[in-house]
Enzyme design. Structure first.
Site, PDB file in Angstrom:
ATOM      1  N   ALA A  71       0.868  -1.176   0.000  1.00 23.21           N
ATOM      2  CA  ALA A  71       0.000   0.000   0.000  1.00 23.21           C
ATOM      3  C   ALA A  71       0.904   1.225   0.000  1.00 23.21           C
ATOM      4  O   ALA A  71       2.084   1.140   0.365  1.00 23.21           O
ATOM      5  CB  ALA A  71      -0.888  -0.016   1.240  1.00 23.21           C
ATOM      6  N   GLY A 116       0.360  -4.889   0.871  1.00 20.13           N
ATOM      7  CA  GLY A 116      -0.869  -4.940   0.080  1.00 20.13           C
ATOM      8  C   GLY A 116      -0.679  -5.649  -1.258  1.00 20.13           C
ATOM      9  O   GLY A 116      -1.628  -6.207  -1.802  1.00 20.13           O
ATOM     10  N   GLU A 119      -1.028  -9.191  -0.530  1.00 18.77           N
ATOM     11  CA  GLU A 119      -2.446  -9.468  -0.257  1.00 18.77           C
ATOM     12  C   GLU A 119      -3.241  -9.565  -1.553  1.00 18.77           C
ATOM     13  O   GLU A 119      -4.163 -10.379  -1.658  1.00 18.77           O
ATOM     14  CB  GLU A 119      -3.001  -8.384   0.670  1.00 18.77           C
ATOM     15  CG  GLU A 119      -2.403  -8.506   2.066  1.00 18.77           C
ATOM     16  CD  GLU A 119      -2.775  -7.358   2.986  1.00 18.77           C
ATOM     17  OE1 GLU A 119      -2.449  -6.203   2.630  1.00 18.77           O
ATOM     18  OE2 GLU A 119      -3.379  -7.597   4.031  1.00 18.77           O
ATOM     19  N   GLU A 139       4.171  -5.072   7.243  1.00 28.06           N
ATOM     20  CA  GLU A 139       3.354  -4.027   7.881  1.00 28.06           C
ATOM     21  C   GLU A 139       3.764  -3.726   9.316  1.00 28.06           C
ATOM     22  O   GLU A 139       3.791  -2.574   9.742  1.00 28.06           O
ATOM     23  CB  GLU A 139       1.862  -4.416   7.844  1.00 28.06           C
ATOM     24  CG  GLU A 139       1.220  -4.277   6.484  1.00 28.06           C
ATOM     25  CD  GLU A 139       1.311  -5.530   5.641  1.00 28.06           C
ATOM     26  OE1 GLU A 139       2.168  -6.410   5.910  1.00 28.06           O
ATOM     27  OE2 GLU A 139       0.513  -5.643   4.682  1.00 28.06           O
TER      28      GLU A 139
HETATM   29  N1  COA Z   1       4.568   3.196  -0.824  1.00 32.69           N
HETATM   30  C1  COA Z   1       4.931   4.358  -1.389  1.00 32.69           C
HETATM   31  N2  COA Z   1       6.052   4.499  -2.100  1.00 32.69           N
HETATM   32  C2  COA Z   1       6.832   3.418  -2.244  1.00 32.69           C
HETATM   33  C3  COA Z   1       6.509   2.178  -1.677  1.00 32.69           C
HETATM   34  C4  COA Z   1       5.309   2.086  -0.952  1.00 32.69           C
HETATM   35  N3  COA Z   1       4.892   0.950  -0.399  1.00 32.69           N
HETATM   36  N4  COA Z   1       7.479   1.295  -1.980  1.00 32.69           N
HETATM   37  C5  COA Z   1       8.378   1.953  -2.723  1.00 32.69           C
HETATM   38  N5  COA Z   1       7.990   3.244  -2.883  1.00 32.69           N
HETATM   39  C6  COA Z   1       8.679   4.317  -3.610  1.00 32.69           C
HETATM   40  C7  COA Z   1       9.863   4.855  -2.840  1.00 32.69           C
HETATM   41  O1  COA Z   1       9.440   5.801  -1.875  1.00 32.69           O
HETATM   42  C8  COA Z   1      10.668   5.449  -3.957  1.00 32.69           C
HETATM   43  O2  COA Z   1      10.074   6.677  -4.317  1.00 32.69           O
HETATM   44  P1  COA Z   1      11.021   7.998  -4.544  1.00 32.69           P
HETATM   45  O3  COA Z   1      11.905   7.633  -5.719  1.00 32.69           O
HETATM   46  O4  COA Z   1      10.044   9.073  -4.843  1.00 32.69           O
HETATM   47  O5  COA Z   1      11.790   8.174  -3.277  1.00 32.69           O
HETATM   48  C9  COA Z   1      10.422   4.490  -5.117  1.00 32.69           C
HETATM   49  O6  COA Z   1       9.226   3.793  -4.805  1.00 32.69           O
HETATM   50  C10 COA Z   1      11.532   3.458  -5.293  1.00 32.69           C
HETATM   51  O7  COA Z   1      11.712   2.791  -4.061  1.00 32.69           O
HETATM   52  P2  COA Z   1      13.112   2.749  -3.260  1.00 32.69           P
HETATM   53  O8  COA Z   1      12.800   2.552  -1.805  1.00 32.69           O
HETATM   54  O9  COA Z   1      13.949   3.910  -3.638  1.00 32.69           O
HETATM   55  O10 COA Z   1      13.747   1.421  -3.892  1.00 32.69           O
HETATM   56  P3  COA Z   1      14.783   0.445  -3.188  1.00 32.69           P
HETATM   57  O11 COA Z   1      15.243  -0.477  -4.249  1.00 32.69           O
HETATM   58  O12 COA Z   1      15.792   1.207  -2.430  1.00 32.69           O
HETATM   59  O13 COA Z   1      13.909  -0.394  -2.115  1.00 32.69           O
HETATM   60  C11 COA Z   1      11.999  -1.625  -1.310  1.00 32.69           C
HETATM   61  C12 COA Z   1      12.862  -1.223  -2.538  1.00 32.69           C
HETATM   62  C13 COA Z   1      10.793  -2.401  -1.838  1.00 32.69           C
HETATM   63  C14 COA Z   1      12.813  -2.505  -0.359  1.00 32.69           C
HETATM   64  C15 COA Z   1      11.546  -0.349  -0.573  1.00 32.69           C
HETATM   65  O14 COA Z   1      10.986   0.541  -1.513  1.00 32.69           O
HETATM   66  C16 COA Z   1      10.520  -0.602   0.504  1.00 32.69           C
HETATM   67  O15 COA Z   1      10.865  -1.073   1.576  1.00 32.69           O
HETATM   68  N6  COA Z   1       9.240  -0.235   0.239  1.00 32.69           N
HETATM   69  C17 COA Z   1       8.179  -0.361   1.203  1.00 32.69           C
HETATM   70  C18 COA Z   1       7.761  -1.791   1.408  1.00 32.69           C
HETATM   71  C19 COA Z   1       6.666  -1.900   2.447  1.00 32.69           C
HETATM   72  O16 COA Z   1       6.861  -1.696   3.625  1.00 32.69           O
HETATM   73  N7  COA Z   1       5.468  -2.241   1.979  1.00 32.69           N
HETATM   74  C20 COA Z   1       4.353  -2.485   2.819  1.00 32.69           C
HETATM   75  C21 COA Z   1       3.489  -1.287   2.899  1.00 32.69           C
HETATM   76  S1  COA Z   1       2.010  -1.672   3.791  1.00 32.69           S
END
Ligand code: COA
Length: 265
Positions: A71, A116, A119, A139
């Site tokens: 999400a 999400g 999910e 989460e």
């Molecule tokens: N919500 C909003 N934005 C997200 C996102 C999410 N769940 N997951 C990734 N993004 C965005 C990042 O903020 C980034 O945006 P920006 O370029 O404007 O800063 C872009 O997507 C690329 O992600 P980034 O984190 O730079 O890539 P990475 O390779 O360093 O890391 C992940 C990848 C997946 C490990 C990391 O993005 C992450 O941990 N995301 C969240 C995962 C999460 O907790 N999901 C559950 C949510 S309920």
């Protein structure tokens, strides 16, 4: 249909006729599910449920890095309690529509499948992952509970112990481990993900359409209601299929040693 955050295309990426490919299309945010994406997914699932030309769905993410990375955390950071409850209820019902429409769906998991996103994949009939996929329910690391069904679907899919471990540690696992615990059905190289998903779908769609839909409903109906209620549903569904042209065609084709031509009637 015209969407801004998803694409919905019939027969796209080599998919066969009758298969709608839905691509979540925010690759710059790793396809995170914001409100707009969720609203468009709802519309897409409603259209798929009522359109008899759509027989199956393949869901995937744009780009090569993510299926859906969860999400949208920017939205979650600003949400209040009433808004969050509503977001969760609406998301649950959207994913339930996908799960219960009686049409098979495949999550073609082409990278991160988190929160999400996982999910959404759990609500699909099958999950097929590329070798680079990373899956998890992180989460709790954000101080929240999964809101789109993981607390219910994950234990039913991989068992309570494994589900609790994933849900409580928030650990992300790779595709091989996800396959080992039964979270995904198959793991394939990324270049083969969509062709393989399509081939999986074609194996299902080669069968009697009413039989496929009723089998999905029988599994769903009995899963929580218990075996006796499930058996009742199964017997009634079995009776119903006996009244179909598909039953006549399927059994006749076997006896005549030919391939059946099902019509869904
Ligand atoms: N919500 C909003 N934005 C997200 C996102 C999410 N769940 N997951 C990734 N993004 C965005 C990042 O903020 C980034 O945006 P920006 O370029 O404007 O800063 C872009 O997507 C690329 O992600 P980034 O984190 O730079 O890539 P990475 O390779 O360093 O890391 C992940 C990848 C997946 C490990 C990391 O993005 C992450 O941990 N995301 C969240 C995962 C999460 O907790 N999901 C559950 C949510 S309920």
């Amino acid at each position: 249909m015209n969407f801004s955050n998803i694409r919905m295309e019939m027969g796209a990426d080599g998919a066969a006729a009758g298969v709608a490919v839905i691509t979540i299309n925010r690759p710059e945010k790793l396809n995170a599910l914001n409100r707009d994406v969720m609203a468009e997914l709802r519309q897409a699932f409603e259209a798929a449920a009522r359109d008899s030309a759509i027989r199956g769905l393949i869901l995937t993410g744009a780009g090569e890095r993510a299926f859906v990375a969860g999400a949208d955390i920017r939205e979650l950071a600003a949400i209040d309690a009433v808004g969050a409850e509503r977001l969760s209820s609406q998301g649950q019902s959207t994913f339930r529509l996908l799960e219960s429409m009686g049409k098979p769906s495949v999550a073609a998991i082409n990278g991160f499948s988190l929160g999400g996103g996982m999910e959404l994949a759990l609500a699909c009939t099958a999950r097929i992952a590329s070798e680079n996929a990373k899956l998890g329910q992180p989460e709790v690391k954000l101080g929240i509970v999964p809101g789109y069904g993981a607390t219910q679907r994950l234990p039913r899919l991989v068992g309570r112990g494994r589900a609790l471990e994933l849900l409580l540690t928030g650990e992300v696992i790779d595709a091989a481990e996800a396959h080992r615990i039964g979270l995904v059905n198959h793991v394939v190289p990324q270049a083969e993900l969509l062709p393989f998903s399509n081939a999986w779908m074609m194996k299902v769609l080669a069968n009697g359409p009413l039989a496929v839909a009723l089998t999905m409903q029988a599994v769903d109906a009995g899963y929580d209601a218990g075996m006796d209620a499930g058996f009742r549903f199964e017997a009634l569904a079995f009776g119903l299929t006996a009244a179909t042209e598909d039953r006549r065609e399927g059994t006749q084709a076997f006896l005549e040693k030919r391939v059946p031509r099902f019509t869904g009637k």
